[in-house]
Design a protein around this motif. Structure first.
Motif, PDB file in Angstrom:
ATOM      1  N   GLU A 108       0.825  -1.207   0.000  1.00  0.00           N
ATOM      2  CA  GLU A 108       0.000   0.000   0.000  1.00  0.00           C
ATOM      3  C   GLU A 108       0.862   1.261   0.000  1.00  0.00           C
ATOM      4  O   GLU A 108       0.535   2.242  -0.660  1.00  0.00           O
ATOM      5  CB  GLU A 108      -0.946  -0.004   1.194  1.00  0.00           C
ATOM      6  N   GLU A 109       1.985   1.234   0.718  1.00  0.00           N
ATOM      7  CA  GLU A 109       2.893   2.383   0.726  1.00  0.00           C
ATOM      8  C   GLU A 109       3.506   2.605  -0.653  1.00  0.00           C
ATOM      9  O   GLU A 109       3.579   3.723  -1.151  1.00  0.00           O
ATOM     10  CB  GLU A 109       4.020   2.174   1.750  1.00  0.00           C
ATOM     11  N   VAL A 110       3.924   1.524  -1.288  1.00  0.00           N
ATOM     12  CA  VAL A 110       4.604   1.593  -2.577  1.00  0.00           C
ATOM     13  C   VAL A 110       3.631   1.995  -3.688  1.00  0.00           C
ATOM     14  O   VAL A 110       4.031   2.613  -4.669  1.00  0.00           O
ATOM     15  CB  VAL A 110       5.257   0.227  -2.891  1.00  0.00           C
ATOM     16  N   SER A 111       2.357   1.672  -3.534  1.00  0.00           N
ATOM     17  CA  SER A 111       1.399   1.931  -4.607  1.00  0.00           C
ATOM     18  C   SER A 111       1.257   3.417  -4.915  1.00  0.00           C
ATOM     19  O   SER A 111       0.789   3.786  -5.992  1.00  0.00           O
ATOM     20  CB  SER A 111       0.031   1.343  -4.251  1.00  0.00           C
ATOM     21  N   GLY A 112       1.678   4.287  -4.009  1.00  0.00           N
ATOM     22  CA  GLY A 112       1.605   5.723  -4.254  1.00  0.00           C
ATOM     23  C   GLY A 112       2.699   6.250  -5.159  1.00  0.00           C
ATOM     24  O   GLY A 112       2.578   7.319  -5.736  1.00  0.00           O
ATOM     25  N   VAL A 113       3.782   5.493  -5.329  1.00  0.00           N
ATOM     26  CA  VAL A 113       4.895   5.914  -6.177  1.00  0.00           C
ATOM     27  C   VAL A 113       4.749   5.190  -7.513  1.00  0.00           C
ATOM     28  O   VAL A 113       4.970   3.986  -7.608  1.00  0.00           O
ATOM     29  CB  VAL A 113       6.253   5.579  -5.525  1.00  0.00           C
ATOM     30  N   ARG A 114       4.391   5.928  -8.552  1.00  0.00           N
ATOM     31  CA  ARG A 114       4.019   5.334  -9.836  1.00  0.00           C
ATOM     32  C   ARG A 114       5.126   4.463 -10.449  1.00  0.00           C
ATOM     33  O   ARG A 114       4.869   3.353 -10.917  1.00  0.00           O
ATOM     34  CB  ARG A 114       3.622   6.431 -10.805  1.00  0.00           C
ATOM     35  N   VAL A 116       7.719   2.921  -9.037  1.00  0.00           N
ATOM     36  CA  VAL A 116       7.972   1.701  -8.256  1.00  0.00           C
ATOM     37  C   VAL A 116       6.816   0.728  -8.440  1.00  0.00           C
ATOM     38  O   VAL A 116       7.023  -0.482  -8.614  1.00  0.00           O
ATOM     39  CB  VAL A 116       8.166   2.049  -6.766  1.00  0.00           C
ATOM     40  N   TRP A 117       5.595   1.255  -8.416  1.00  0.00           N
ATOM     41  CA  TRP A 117       4.402   0.413  -8.573  1.00  0.00           C
ATOM     42  C   TRP A 117       4.422  -0.273  -9.946  1.00  0.00           C
ATOM     43  O   TRP A 117       4.161  -1.464 -10.059  1.00  0.00           O
ATOM     44  CB  TRP A 117       3.153   1.251  -8.395  1.00  0.00           C
ATOM     45  N   ALA A 118       4.739   0.477 -11.000  1.00  0.00           N
ATOM     46  CA  ALA A 118       4.776  -0.092 -12.348  1.00  0.00           C
ATOM     47  C   ALA A 118       5.839  -1.181 -12.446  1.00  0.00           C
ATOM     48  O   ALA A 118       5.616  -2.234 -13.067  1.00  0.00           O
ATOM     49  CB  ALA A 118       5.027   1.005 -13.370  1.00  0.00           C
ATOM     50  N   SER A 119       7.012  -0.955 -11.841  1.00  0.00           N
ATOM     51  CA  SER A 119       8.064  -1.975 -11.907  1.00  0.00           C
ATOM     52  C   SER A 119       7.658  -3.231 -11.138  1.00  0.00           C
ATOM     53  O   SER A 119       7.973  -4.343 -11.545  1.00  0.00           O
ATOM     54  CB  SER A 119       9.384  -1.424 -11.373  1.00  0.00           C
ATOM     55  N   LEU A 120       6.924  -3.069 -10.048  1.00  0.00           N
ATOM     56  CA  LEU A 120       6.430  -4.226  -9.293  1.00  0.00           C
ATOM     57  C   LEU A 120       5.425  -5.020 -10.112  1.00  0.00           C
ATOM     58  O   LEU A 120       5.469  -6.252 -10.136  1.00  0.00           O
ATOM     59  CB  LEU A 120       5.753  -3.765  -7.998  1.00  0.00           C
ATOM     60  N   LEU A 121       4.510  -4.323 -10.777  1.00  0.00           N
ATOM     61  CA  LEU A 121       3.494  -5.018 -11.569  1.00  0.00           C
ATOM     62  C   LEU A 121       4.120  -5.775 -12.734  1.00  0.00           C
ATOM     63  O   LEU A 121       3.607  -6.815 -13.148  1.00  0.00           O
ATOM     64  CB  LEU A 121       2.434  -4.039 -12.079  1.00  0.00           C
TER      65      LEU A 121
END
Length: 134
Positions: A108-114, A116-121
Motif C-alpha cells: 500500500e505504501e509503494v502503490s503511491g509511487v508510480r 515503483v508500482w509499475a516496476s512491481l506489476l
C-alpha cells in the motif's frame, strides 16, 4: 424548477400532503415534458430520478447527509452460488506476497509511487482471465 422550489418546498405554511400533491401535479409533468421525443438512456433516467429524489428530500426536510435513525442495512435474500469473484486488489496483494514476499502494508505504501508500482506489476504474471473468443 427553482421557482417551484422557492414557492413550494420552503413554505412552512404548506403541509407535506399539499407539497406532495403539487409535486405530482406540477413538478413531475414539468420535469418529464417532452421525454416522449428523447432517447431514454440510463444517464437521463438517473438524472430524472436524482431530481425527483432531491425534491422529495427537501419536502421531507432531509439532506443527503442525514442518516440518523437508519440502522445498519441487513441484506435480505441469498448469496449467489459459488466462490466470490477475486478482486484485482486481492489478486495483486496475494501474488506480491507469494512471489515477491512483500506484505500488504508495504504494498500500500509503494502503490503511491508510480514508477515503483509499475516496476512491481511488471514482475508479476498477468491475471488469468477468459481467453480470446472466436
Amino acid at each position: 424548477m427553482r421557482s417551484v422550489y422557492r414557492t413550494v418546498v420552503v413554505k412552512k405554511e404548506l403541509s407535506r400532503k399539499a407539497k406532495l400533491s403539487i409535486y405530482r401535479s406540477i413538478y413531475v409533468p414539468t420535469l418529464t415534458y417532452g421525454h416522449e421525443l428523447w432517447v431514454m438512456t440510463e444517464r437521463t433516467r438517473s438524472r430524472i430520478q436524482a431530481a425527483e429524489m432531491s425534491f422529495l428530500r427537501r419536502v421531507a426536510g432531509r439532506s443527503l447527509r442525514d442518516r440518523g435513525g437508519v440502522p445498519g442495512v441487513c441484506p435480505t435474500g441469498r448469496r449467489p452460488r459459488g466462490r466470490p469473484r477475486t478482486r484485482w486488489r486481492d489478486y495483486v496483494s496475494r501474488l506480491a506476497w507469494e512471489r515477491l514476499g512483500i506484505p500488504l502494508e508495504e504494498l500500500e505504501e509503494v502503490s503511491g509511487v508510480r514508477e515503483v508500482w509499475a516496476s512491481l506489476l511488471r514482475l508479476l504474471p498477468p491475471r488469468p482471465g477468459p481467453g480470446p473468443s472466436g
